[in-house]
Design a protein around this motif. Structure first.
Motif: not given
Length: 241
Positions: A144-168
């Motif tokens: 709920i906190t991450h609003l279901g944004l695309p690839q939000w689960q990758y924020a908890f990985t070592s390589y993070g979200v993609s540049p496009q998802a980072k813009q959102w």
């Protein structure tokens, strides 16, 4: 009963309230709605087990258990033990993540008896495991906190979200993309203001105002006597007329 395991209490209460959950939201670009956020919890019927069947229909087709490698467990004393695709763990899919990976409910100890302790893990597309939370309730709050944004689960990985998802993320949840700052000291976001430097007093030399020179007393008296004599002469002339 089919898998000889018991649902954790918080997830069982969730399913007693609603059989799964799905919420999507869109943004409007050029008056055209574009799907963006997606929050999904699979229903009980879609709570499929991973690693139980082969990937292909051939007799000797490889399974996920064939990808099991214990070498990546070495030197990870600080991190929790990763799930296993073989019979040592039971893994169920909670969220397909629109093809970006899978959020899974994991029973890490299935032998000799399935342990009731469960955790929530994220399986990326390269089949690497990433720990999310210990309980379903904590994961639901993250969702709920991450609003279901695309690839939000990758924020908890070592390589993070993609540049496009980072813009959102920067547009809708700018604080959550800076997860490294959240783990630092509590006063990271506090402005450290030193009043001694900001309000530093400068020693200014006092400016002496110049006073108008006072007239000497003698000149002032002569000016007064001249005025009085002029007044008396004018009075005498008027009386003569």
């Amino acid at each position: 009963q089919k898998n000889s395991c018991i649902l954790p209490e918080d997830l069982k209460n969730f399913y007693l309230m609603t059989d799964g959950f799905q919420m999507t939201w869109s943004v409007k670009t050029d008056d055209t709605p574009m799907p963006l956020g997606s929050m999904v919890i699979n229903s009980v019927s879609k709570l499929c087990r991973l690693g139980g069947s082969s990937m292909y229909t051939l007799p000797n087709a490889p399974t996920l258990a064939d990808l099991e490698d214990d070498t990546d467990e070495e030197g990870n004393g600080d991190k929790p033990e990763k799930p296993h695709f073989d019979s040592r763990s039971l893994i169920f899919e909670l969220d397909p993540c629109n093809g970006n990976g899978k959020v899974c409910l994991v029973y890490k100890h299935a032998k000799p008896v399935v342990s009731p302790d469960t955790e929530i893990w994220f399986l990326d597309r390269a089949l690497y495991w990433h720990f999310l939370t210990k309980t379903f309730t904590a994961y639901y709050r993250l969702l709920i906190t991450h609003l279901g944004l695309p690839q939000w689960q990758y924020a908890f990985t070592s390589y993070g979200v993609s540049p496009q998802a980072k813009q959102w993320f920067n547009m809708y949840k700018p604080i959550t993309i800076n997860t490294t700052l959240l783990s630092e000291e509590a006063d990271t976001f506090v402005n450290k203001l030193d009043p001694n430097k900001v309000f530093k007093s400068k020693n200014k030399t006092p400016v002496m105002k110049k006073k108008a020179p006072s007239q000497p007393a003698g000149s002032q008296k002569s000016h007064t006597s001249m005025t009085s004599s002029k007044t008396s002469s004018i009075a005498g002339n008027s009386s003569r007329k």
